[in-house]
Enzyme design. Sequence first.
Site, PDB file in Angstrom:
ATOM      1  CB  CYS A 140      -0.863   0.057   1.265  1.00 50.67           C
ATOM      2  SG  CYS A 140      -2.458  -0.716   1.077  1.00 50.67           S
ATOM      3  CB  THR A 141       3.690   2.140   2.250  1.00 54.49           C
ATOM      4  OG1 THR A 141       2.899   1.811   3.386  1.00 54.49           O
ATOM      5  CG2 THR A 141       4.535   3.349   2.541  1.00 54.49           C
TER       6      THR A 141
END
Length: 465
Positions: free
Chosen positions: A240-241
């Site tokens: 996600c990051t």
Amino acid sequence: MLGRNRLAEVQRSKVQFIVVSSRMAVDGGHAGIGCDWDGRWNHVRKFLERTGPFTHPDFEPSTESLQFLLEKCKILVIGAGGLGCELLKNLALSGFRLIHVVDMDTIDLSNLNRQFLFRPKDVGRPKADVAADFVNSRVPGCRVVPHFKKIQDLDEAFYRQFHIIVCGLDSIIARRWMNGMLISLLNYEDEVVDPTSIIPLIDGGTEGFKGNARVILPGMTACIECTLELYPPQVNFPMCTIASMPRLPEHCIEYARILQWPKEKPFGDISLDGDNPEHIQWVFERAQERASEFSITGVTYRLTQGVVKRIIPAVASTNAVIAAACATEVFKIATSAYVPLNNYLVFNDVDGLYTYMFEAERKKNCAACSQVPQNLQFPSSAKLQEVLKYLTENASLQMKSPAITTTLEGKNKTLYLQSVKAIEERTRPNLCKTLKELGLSDGQELAVADITTPQTVLFKLNFIT
Ligand SMILES: [Zn+2]
């Protein structure tokens, strides 16, 4: 003391097993092999044909042990690099002849300063093949069989044929996988491991001026996963990051490496090679672009190389010491003549010379060797991302790219899988959903597959409030 007694027990059963098999060889009327000239094995006989202050309590001097080494004992060496070259040489000169070696790499010019079985003309050829050829031509009667393969491409039947396996690897993942494979070969009767199903694993590792050698009797003594916390935690960034909210220069480098490289295929359909400066340069430039987009500073060529390729310095003398310790343990266990290392040796020649030995203890709830169900405790409002983070960052799990599946309404459902691009894209939205939103309930079983183990690990989800 308990550990030591157990070790002695296994040793005794191994002694019986090995004495029986070597007796068979002798009864078969083998008269020796032509290349065994007079006095050839005198150095080995001194250990096996007379008793001494350090011999195993059950040891009886005989000529059978040497015959066993020469004719029956099958050893598998994993890795034909810095440690592997040393191991093959040491084992061949100690009387082991039936040796297999597995290595997936080819020879690089930078290997030649320490991987002494290789010559400039061999650059580009498989390490396993060249190492086997060299030892076979130099040590008469030795029959090293090479496998230019990944360890993951060989199956249980292959591994089961060996008496002892010795690892000279620089990869923790491969070491963990091998450990898992040997644990999967164990047979249990009434929750007690059948000693004849145990294949001892001798594991050597070096990093610069530090090294360690250990003896593992899978199911009996501490395994690699039991002591996983000894390895430094790995740095892993959530997908996600990396994909949507980078904060660190590392996130940008990972974005270029994991997402842009396979998509843009800048050098055709080949995987990223950390040794190729053009590849690193490409990742570096993409990472810089990404960083400027998000006003992140600190992306350098050097950092890019460090993130893409975990650089491990290699010191020839450290390899020599650790390989010698490992080969000695193989010899002790194969012959049952001496008490094996119990069970972890550390070596350090950064400042002078330091060695220390201790008994690593089994972990009661080891995910690999304990047969105790693994629990995952999360509130139902936790996101799948948090579970993934736990699996990769928890010191005793340290998974690399866990694939999580479960059964929902009688159907198998993949919650997240990273290794196949299309499935990763399809399951990525799940990461930001809560466990409740995903339909998971208290007590739910999650099956987690990872490159660190050949077997799926089952976790039970416990909701906490
Ligand atoms: Zn364990």
